[in-house]
Design a protein around this motif. Sequence first.
Motif, PDB file in Angstrom:
ATOM      1  N   LEU A 100     -45.407  55.696  56.627  1.00  0.00           N
ATOM      2  CA  LEU A 100     -45.915  55.361  57.957  1.00  0.00           C
ATOM      3  C   LEU A 100     -46.581  53.991  57.949  1.00  0.00           C
ATOM      4  O   LEU A 100     -46.420  53.203  58.890  1.00  0.00           O
ATOM      5  N   ASN A 101     -47.299  53.701  56.885  1.00  0.00           N
ATOM      6  CA  ASN A 101     -47.944  52.378  56.782  1.00  0.00           C
ATOM      7  C   ASN A 101     -46.902  51.262  56.675  1.00  0.00           C
ATOM      8  O   ASN A 101     -47.119  50.151  57.179  1.00  0.00           O
ATOM      9  N   ASP A 102     -45.775  51.559  56.036  1.00  0.00           N
ATOM     10  CA  ASP A 102     -44.696  50.571  55.975  1.00  0.00           C
ATOM     11  C   ASP A 102     -44.148  50.298  57.382  1.00  0.00           C
ATOM     12  O   ASP A 102     -43.834  49.143  57.718  1.00  0.00           O
ATOM     13  N   ILE A 103     -44.017  51.341  58.172  1.00  0.00           N
ATOM     14  CA  ILE A 103     -43.539  51.172  59.550  1.00  0.00           C
ATOM     15  C   ILE A 103     -44.516  50.319  60.344  1.00  0.00           C
ATOM     16  O   ILE A 103     -44.128  49.410  61.088  1.00  0.00           O
ATOM     17  N   ILE A 104     -45.804  50.601  60.169  1.00  0.00           N
ATOM     18  CA  ILE A 104     -46.834  49.817  60.866  1.00  0.00           C
ATOM     19  C   ILE A 104     -46.765  48.348  60.433  1.00  0.00           C
ATOM     20  O   ILE A 104     -46.836  47.437  61.262  1.00  0.00           O
ATOM     21  N   SER A 105     -46.598  48.124  59.135  1.00  0.00           N
ATOM     22  CA  SER A 105     -46.513  46.748  58.618  1.00  0.00           C
ATOM     23  C   SER A 105     -45.294  46.007  59.170  1.00  0.00           C
ATOM     24  O   SER A 105     -45.308  44.780  59.288  1.00  0.00           O
ATOM     25  N   SER A 106     -44.260  46.746  59.522  1.00  0.00           N
ATOM     26  CA  SER A 106     -43.049  46.123  60.069  1.00  0.00           C
ATOM     27  C   SER A 106     -43.232  45.690  61.520  1.00  0.00           C
ATOM     28  O   SER A 106     -42.348  45.036  62.084  1.00  0.00           O
ATOM     29  N   GLY A 107     -44.371  46.072  62.117  1.00  0.00           N
ATOM     30  CA  GLY A 107     -44.642  45.669  63.490  1.00  0.00           C
ATOM     31  C   GLY A 107     -44.509  46.763  64.522  1.00  0.00           C
ATOM     32  O   GLY A 107     -44.680  46.516  65.719  1.00  0.00           O
ATOM     33  N   VAL A 108     -44.215  47.994  64.091  1.00  0.00           N
ATOM     34  CA  VAL A 108     -44.105  49.127  65.020  1.00  0.00           C
ATOM     35  C   VAL A 108     -45.418  49.915  64.969  1.00  0.00           C
ATOM     36  O   VAL A 108     -45.730  50.526  63.946  1.00  0.00           O
ATOM     37  N   PRO A 109     -46.213  49.899  66.040  1.00  0.00           N
ATOM     38  CA  PRO A 109     -47.507  50.602  66.010  1.00  0.00           C
ATOM     39  C   PRO A 109     -47.326  52.111  65.997  1.00  0.00           C
ATOM     40  O   PRO A 109     -46.343  52.642  66.545  1.00  0.00           O
ATOM     41  N   ILE A 110     -48.262  52.783  65.372  1.00  0.00           N
ATOM     42  CA  ILE A 110     -48.264  54.244  65.278  1.00  0.00           C
ATOM     43  C   ILE A 110     -49.642  54.754  65.693  1.00  0.00           C
ATOM     44  O   ILE A 110     -50.667  54.140  65.387  1.00  0.00           O
ATOM     45  N   GLN A 145     -38.929  58.275  61.191  1.00  0.00           N
ATOM     46  CA  GLN A 145     -38.029  57.203  60.749  1.00  0.00           C
ATOM     47  C   GLN A 145     -36.791  57.115  61.636  1.00  0.00           C
ATOM     48  O   GLN A 145     -36.345  56.024  62.012  1.00  0.00           O
ATOM     49  N   ASN A 146     -36.261  58.273  62.012  1.00  0.00           N
ATOM     50  CA  ASN A 146     -35.069  58.295  62.861  1.00  0.00           C
ATOM     51  C   ASN A 146     -35.348  57.682  64.230  1.00  0.00           C
ATOM     52  O   ASN A 146     -34.534  56.926  64.770  1.00  0.00           O
ATOM     53  N   ILE A 147     -36.508  58.000  64.773  1.00  0.00           N
ATOM     54  CA  ILE A 147     -36.810  57.528  66.122  1.00  0.00           C
ATOM     55  C   ILE A 147     -37.127  56.032  66.115  1.00  0.00           C
ATOM     56  O   ILE A 147     -36.831  55.320  67.066  1.00  0.00           O
ATOM     57  N   VAL A 148     -37.695  55.533  65.007  1.00  0.00           N
ATOM     58  CA  VAL A 148     -37.911  54.087  64.859  1.00  0.00           C
ATOM     59  C   VAL A 148     -36.569  53.377  64.702  1.00  0.00           C
ATOM     60  O   VAL A 148     -36.309  52.346  65.336  1.00  0.00           O
ATOM     61  N   ASN A 149     -35.699  53.942  63.876  1.00  0.00           N
ATOM     62  CA  ASN A 149     -34.385  53.340  63.669  1.00  0.00           C
ATOM     63  C   ASN A 149     -33.559  53.310  64.956  1.00  0.00           C
ATOM     64  O   ASN A 149     -32.679  52.455  65.122  1.00  0.00           O
ATOM     65  N   ALA A 150     -33.857  54.259  65.853  1.00  0.00           N
ATOM     66  CA  ALA A 150     -33.140  54.313  67.130  1.00  0.00           C
ATOM     67  C   ALA A 150     -33.692  53.313  68.143  1.00  0.00           C
ATOM     68  O   ALA A 150     -33.159  53.206  69.244  1.00  0.00           O
ATOM     69  N   GLY A 151     -34.783  52.605  67.772  1.00  0.00           N
ATOM     70  CA  GLY A 151     -35.263  51.531  68.627  1.00  0.00           C
ATOM     71  C   GLY A 151     -36.590  51.727  69.314  1.00  0.00           C
ATOM     72  O   GLY A 151     -36.988  50.897  70.139  1.00  0.00           O
ATOM     73  N   ALA A 152     -37.304  52.796  69.015  1.00  0.00           N
ATOM     74  CA  ALA A 152     -38.627  52.974  69.630  1.00  0.00           C
ATOM     75  C   ALA A 152     -39.544  51.840  69.207  1.00  0.00           C
ATOM     76  O   ALA A 152     -39.592  51.462  68.037  1.00  0.00           O
ATOM     77  N   GLN A 153     -40.296  51.294  70.163  1.00  0.00           N
ATOM     78  CA  GLN A 153     -41.203  50.174  69.866  1.00  0.00           C
ATOM     79  C   GLN A 153     -42.580  50.635  69.402  1.00  0.00           C
ATOM     80  O   GLN A 153     -43.381  49.843  68.944  1.00  0.00           O
ATOM     81  N   GLY A 154     -42.847  51.926  69.530  1.00  0.00           N
ATOM     82  CA  GLY A 154     -44.086  52.512  69.053  1.00  0.00           C
ATOM     83  C   GLY A 154     -43.886  54.009  68.922  1.00  0.00           C
ATOM     84  O   GLY A 154     -43.024  54.585  69.596  1.00  0.00           O
ATOM     85  N   VAL A 155     -44.661  54.643  68.031  1.00  0.00           N
ATOM     86  CA  VAL A 155     -44.486  56.077  67.787  1.00  0.00           C
ATOM     87  C   VAL A 155     -45.842  56.764  67.711  1.00  0.00           C
ATOM     88  O   VAL A 155     -46.749  56.300  67.011  1.00  0.00           O
TER      89      VAL A 155
END
Length: 359
Positions: A102-112, A79-89
């Motif tokens: 993690l699925n919420d992050i994926i739904s937001s458009g950030v691939p994992i 979550q921290n690394i996504v909030n810092a601007g990573a476009q994928g994790v």
Amino acid sequence: MWIGRHLACVTLVLGFGALASAAWADDQITIGFVTHSQGDPFIQQIIDGAQAAANDLGVTLKVAQQQGAAPDGQLKLVQNIVNAGAQGVATSVPGDSMANSLNDIISSGVPIVQFNLLSAAVKAPYVGEKSTQSGRILGKMVVDKLGGAATKGKVIIGNCFPGLTVLENRARGVEESLKTAPGIAILGPFDVKVSAVENYNHWEQLYAANPDAVALVGLCAPDVASLGKLNAANADKFVAGGYDLTAPNLQAVKDGHAYVTLGQSAFVQGYLPVALLVRAIKSKKPLEVGFYNAGTQAVTASSVDMANNLPPLTFAELQAISADPKATAAFYKPWSQCVNGPDAGKSCATIEPIAAEAQ
């Protein structure tokens, strides 16, 4: 060796085309890479593979690590690394409790992309070994070394992270092969912990309680080094086997105190998630959920099988590259060029159903 031919081919259907590194660099892509077991040499090999991919593809890699494998801690890092601007994790997933977030992050458009440890509940691809099959291979090699189906005696199994799916699958595979020798009494799996000091102490206690054991088998990266040290202190009375091609593990094999260590293609587990994420970001297409087999490597002092159609290596050559990220990246160049080149879908990595990981 049949193991390599059976497991070697990782056929990546990525369709990268012939995109040049300079083209990637223009987009200033940042990829997050989150791991468990900070400081473990095997995990560092995975990170080195991820950095090699970032270098090849001209993207920025941001690494975050936690010392243990607590799901809450791992999720916080993601979550921290996504909030810092990573476009994928890319992240290892040590618990199903991470899945919803993690699925919420994926739904937001950030691939994992998951690697090394997975949750089937996460809607993301996974890069790792075929865990149950690798256990079968390890168990068979131990049984063969002991004398085959006529073998009798105690075999102790240790698991540094009980409950983790991948490790439980390995244990099941090892036990399947050990049971081909009806005279073997399987003890464990026992919790042997992951830190080097605790790992050795737990193995020492188990062997002290069972000094007649004919083999000790670990499922985690620290085990082979611990077992080699323990065997050396006890006149090499048992067969020692386990996982990962770290420098300490290879030294234990070279010195004759451990018999076999299986690699799970640490470089591939680091490199491929980054390549998948860059592709998804560039194409603006979601990643398909599925399993990419990183390949199982089998190493003894007299035989080295690196899988993935890689060139042959001697044991001495493997030792030389094991602690050298640049040399490792150079050795994997035929594979990584295939991943990034126009023939990616023809000669190197098919995606399988997630369930194939446990087969």
